[in-house]
Design a protein around this motif. Sequence first.
Motif, PDB file in Angstrom:
ATOM      1  N   GLU A  31      -3.837   0.484 -12.819  1.00  0.00           N
ATOM      2  CA  GLU A  31      -3.778   1.589 -11.864  1.00  0.00           C
ATOM      3  C   GLU A  31      -4.210   1.112 -10.494  1.00  0.00           C
ATOM      4  O   GLU A  31      -5.019   0.183 -10.368  1.00  0.00           O
ATOM      5  N   PRO A  51      -8.806   3.393  -6.195  1.00  0.00           N
ATOM      6  CA  PRO A  51      -9.059   4.428  -5.190  1.00  0.00           C
ATOM      7  C   PRO A  51      -9.645   3.837  -3.909  1.00  0.00           C
ATOM      8  O   PRO A  51     -10.640   3.110  -3.943  1.00  0.00           O
ATOM      9  N   GLY A  52      -9.004   4.112  -2.802  1.00  0.00           N
ATOM     10  CA  GLY A  52      -9.474   3.587  -1.527  1.00  0.00           C
ATOM     11  C   GLY A  52      -9.010   2.182  -1.222  1.00  0.00           C
ATOM     12  O   GLY A  52      -9.125   1.717  -0.083  1.00  0.00           O
ATOM     13  N   PRO A  87      -5.665   0.794  -2.412  1.00  0.00           N
ATOM     14  CA  PRO A  87      -4.427   0.870  -3.196  1.00  0.00           C
ATOM     15  C   PRO A  87      -3.610  -0.409  -3.205  1.00  0.00           C
ATOM     16  O   PRO A  87      -2.692  -0.537  -4.018  1.00  0.00           O
TER      17      PRO A  87
END
Length: 211
Positions: free
Chosen positions: A14, A17-18, A20
């Motif tokens: 994935e 977050p923050g 990418p």
Amino acid sequence: MDLEAFIQANLPVEAVPGVPEVRLHRAGPRSGLMRLADADPDFGSPYWARCWGGGLALARHVLDHPRSVAGKRVLDLGAGSGLVAIAAMKAGAAQAQAVDVDLYAVAATRLNAQANEVVVEARLADLTQGAPPADIDLMLVGDLFYDVDLARSILPFLERCVAAGVAVLIGDPWRASLPTERLTVVARYPVADFGDPGGVLRDAAVFSLLA
């Protein structure tokens, strides 16, 4: 149990977050990490399966300021997932080592480097009791000041690195054991540290260690 096969099967890749630009195998509610704990009595905290505030800030910093790592030989100390080493390679580092004392972290870092199509030398070692590595230009340290005893062992090693001419950048969300009197703030970032309530951001910073 085949550790790498378990990570690939149960921890989906994935975007971070923050950050990418980087994608990692990350644990979720159904990842079944307790199966690893049940299979291995030496299984420790699976910090390598999560994103932590200091590493997020440090990774964001090197990607936003590629000149900080461009052409340099970097070492990600206590690498966990390998996030910072991977970000450094994406930002143009000449080479990156990711070192951790947990074999699970080393395995996760190898898989994460492959997922991001970068070359990172992931290895199992405790460097803190020895001399500074002679083959690096920059030490990157995320989230290693969460415990007072660990901080007391990490700081003298990092001071030896600086004395030997190795620059040190530290990412940390202002944890209690952080030696702020020895540090200079380089940049600050809002991050979602693991364990904080969903959606809540906290202040984290990137620091340089004073000579």
